[in-house]
Design an enzyme around this catalytic site. Sequence first.
Site, PDB file in Angstrom:
ATOM      1  N   ASP A  25      -8.084   2.514  -2.537  1.00  0.00           N
ATOM      2  CA  ASP A  25      -7.365   1.520  -1.761  1.00  0.00           C
ATOM      3  C   ASP A  25      -8.217   1.231  -0.520  1.00  0.00           C
ATOM      4  O   ASP A  25      -9.280   1.838  -0.299  1.00  0.00           O
ATOM      5  CB  ASP A  25      -5.946   2.004  -1.416  1.00  0.00           C
ATOM      6  CG  ASP A  25      -5.013   0.835  -1.063  1.00  0.00           C
ATOM      7  OD1 ASP A  25      -5.506  -0.267  -0.759  1.00  0.00           O
ATOM      8  OD2 ASP A  25      -3.778   1.028  -1.082  1.00  0.00           O
ATOM      9  N   GLU A  64       3.869  -2.794   3.885  1.00  0.00           N
ATOM     10  CA  GLU A  64       3.295  -1.486   4.171  1.00  0.00           C
ATOM     11  C   GLU A  64       4.003  -0.842   5.374  1.00  0.00           C
ATOM     12  O   GLU A  64       5.200  -1.032   5.561  1.00  0.00           O
ATOM     13  CB  GLU A  64       1.779  -1.600   4.334  1.00  0.00           C
ATOM     14  CG  GLU A  64       1.139  -2.207   3.067  1.00  0.00           C
ATOM     15  CD  GLU A  64      -0.365  -2.159   3.032  1.00  0.00           C
ATOM     16  OE1 GLU A  64      -0.969  -1.200   3.512  1.00  0.00           O
ATOM     17  OE2 GLU A  64      -0.949  -3.116   2.484  1.00  0.00           O
TER      18      GLU A  64
HETATM   19  C1  NOJ Z   1      -3.781  -2.111   0.665  1.00  0.00           C
HETATM   20  C2  NOJ Z   1      -2.598  -1.937  -0.236  1.00  0.00           C
HETATM   21  O1  NOJ Z   1      -2.130  -0.602  -0.149  1.00  0.00           O
HETATM   22  C3  NOJ Z   1      -2.885  -2.252  -1.691  1.00  0.00           C
HETATM   23  O2  NOJ Z   1      -1.677  -2.237  -2.404  1.00  0.00           O
HETATM   24  C4  NOJ Z   1      -3.585  -3.571  -1.808  1.00  0.00           C
HETATM   25  O3  NOJ Z   1      -3.828  -3.851  -3.169  1.00  0.00           O
HETATM   26  C5  NOJ Z   1      -4.880  -3.536  -1.027  1.00  0.00           C
HETATM   27  N1  NOJ Z   1      -4.595  -3.259   0.372  1.00  0.00           N
HETATM   28  C6  NOJ Z   1      -5.670  -4.836  -1.125  1.00  0.00           C
HETATM   29  O4  NOJ Z   1      -5.017  -5.842  -0.424  1.00  0.00           O
END
Ligand code: NOJ
Length: 759
Positions: free
Chosen positions: A322, A525
């Site tokens: 990630d 998030e």
């Molecule tokens: C962070 C996120 O946790 C993930 O789900 C996402 O795919 C990536 N960033 C890319 O944007």
Amino acid sequence: MLRSRKRTTVAALVTLALLVTGAQASGIIEPAGQDYQDARAPVDRRVENLLRRMTLEEKVGQMTQIRLGKLRGNCEWNPGPLVEDCMKAVLEDAKVGSILSGGGDAPNPNTPRAWAEMTNAIQKYALDHSRLRIPLIYGADGVHGHSNVLSATMFPHQIGLGATWNPELQEQLGKSTGRAMRATGVFWNFAPVSDIARDTRWGRYYETYSEDPVLAGALAAANVRGQQSDPTDGTARLTATAKHFAGYSEPFNGHDRAPAQLPIRYLQDTVLPAFQPQFDAGVGTVMINSGAVNGVPAHASKYLLTTQLRDQMGFRGVAITDWEDIRFLVDRYHVAANYEEAIAMAVNAGVDMAMEPSDAAGFTAGLLAGVRSGAIPGKRIDQAVRRILKLKFDLGLFEKPFVDVAKADAIVNGADRALARQAAAESTVVLRNEGVLPLSTGVGKLVVTGDAADSAARQLGGWTVGWQGVPASSPMPPTVTVLQGIKAAVPSANVVNAATQADAVAQAGDADAVVVVLGEDPGAEGESDTEEPVLTAAQQGLVDAVRATGKPVVVVLLTGRPQVLGTVADAPALVAGWLPGSEGGGAIADVLFGAVNPSGKLPVSWPKTIGDQPFSYDQVRGANTSPSSAYDPAFAFGHGLSYTTFTTSAPTLKSAEVRRDDQVKVSVTVANTGSRDGTLVVPVYVHQPVSKVLTPQQRLVGFTRVALKAGEERAVEVTFDVRRLAVTAGDMDGAGKPEVARGAYEVVVGDGRARFTVR
Ligand code: NOJ
């Protein structure tokens, strides 16, 4: 004799190959027909052929993914046009093999055509500056449709789709999303999410399908099949992503990316099974959990990324980190002293590609240094690059690296809106209905109020155009709000939008009914975490006030999680619409006025209090555990009302004895005993009366959806795999293997049970 003739033949073939292909840049000469650019050659041969020609620098470049911002503007965050110098640093100097748009990283203007032009231009630059002409793969988060694109159709978020219990629908949605993304040159979608939702404080709750691994896994796998289906429009294929592997949704304190403490037994028996169906469906990539589990960051765990992911679960594709997570092994987790050490740790654990995402030179230099010092074995690099090249060959990117910009707008703009409306309607769960719904289409005056009644931004939620939802600076994607949907459903009614509580109460005086639509701030998030997953005092006060008028009140909740309801808990009509997307308003109106008979069932448990968290229907309850630990939700997993009535017979089984690797067929007869056509979801559970290790009172093993005309009766079958009943054997340390215990079990459907024995 024979032997020497054979040698002559081989020598002749080599001479011929020399004539045909000439000496290659790497000095390796390939026999004719084995060149990696030959689309007819088997993929594995093409991979080996290309790998042999690559320098170490080219290999580590393939293992790197960099964000769009590094190619444009000031080579940082400035969203200006692509800039040659920026592209050179990333694509030519660092030889990077993949670019991503994180949430909100779009071209300007944010149109499908501009996306296609941008990805084509990046691809052209990469190919022209790659010695071996290896195509790039471009990735983005299409988490509810191609959701970065302003004019794309936004589907409901996953939590709503979980309430449909409809894998066929997920497949269609996956197809639609894949088509839209491919049309813009994005061949890697970072979706779907296979994390299971068990804590409403967590900001990403709405990005999951369910609290249950069987439901989540089945829906995710269907979505993957749709996304990865063969294109009919001449583009390369797209790969989906299983994310976030694994245990990401279980931060111990409910905060995004806080560490998780997951007993191996729970990890193996509950968390990992949600991913297995995606792996079985052939998902091309997996994204790793940003968090730490049991004291080890997932990105540094060989146990998770190799032993479990590869050896136990059989995943064969590409494992990507990630965002910036290798660097976080130094900066956040402090398990590595410096970046180079962190890179070796992650790659040796099983990371194939780093979503770095900013420092191409730093990452590739660190990776090279690791190989040169011997900290990373060369064969581990080859293994990772092999997987990446195989993905690019399998998708067809070597043959079809570009897309037709002229088609992009027509394919994406406003596509599949009927499908979006169907998905939102099937997502809608009627939680309570004391004779209020459906509302009459002959209604005279209707008051519509609440913070989400006419708010496209709230209805669309996070990951829409921008990361945290539609940015204030952006136009709104075309959306039908609930207010608009209601007005369209009852064009002759006097539909009044009351902006304040006082106005709502005053207007209710001569109204026939009041619809209160409550939402939550869009977010994503950690920014969307909350310690109070509860309807606000103002929201509860509004509902109390309009109820006090004595008029029929319908409360519609457009929230990404089942909020604790407070005084709203006993509202006479309560509807969960989740985050229903572009067509949500029309779909909610369809349910409120009865054009659609609701079929949505809760994919999660609706808590009574915040203290319920973490919460799920399968909390372990052995016969002797304390009654205070009993499952006592406001609305149970699987709950959802219809405008008709159904009956379900007791289940029957073909055989009362099964083996541990059998598929079991459960038969039930379902009937629509009411006067309206409707659709019934039939969940099938298994109860294990005695088990050495505690097991849940019941575990979902399968389900089906049946459309039944009024008065219709039908026999249906649900098949489940006995391996779903596996439990990690042994003592507290969970050191045993997951295995299905022999002995007595019961299939549970509605109030009926059927006993069976596993031999
Ligand atoms: C962070 C996120 O946790 C993930 O789900 C996402 O795919 C990536 N960033 C890319 O944007």
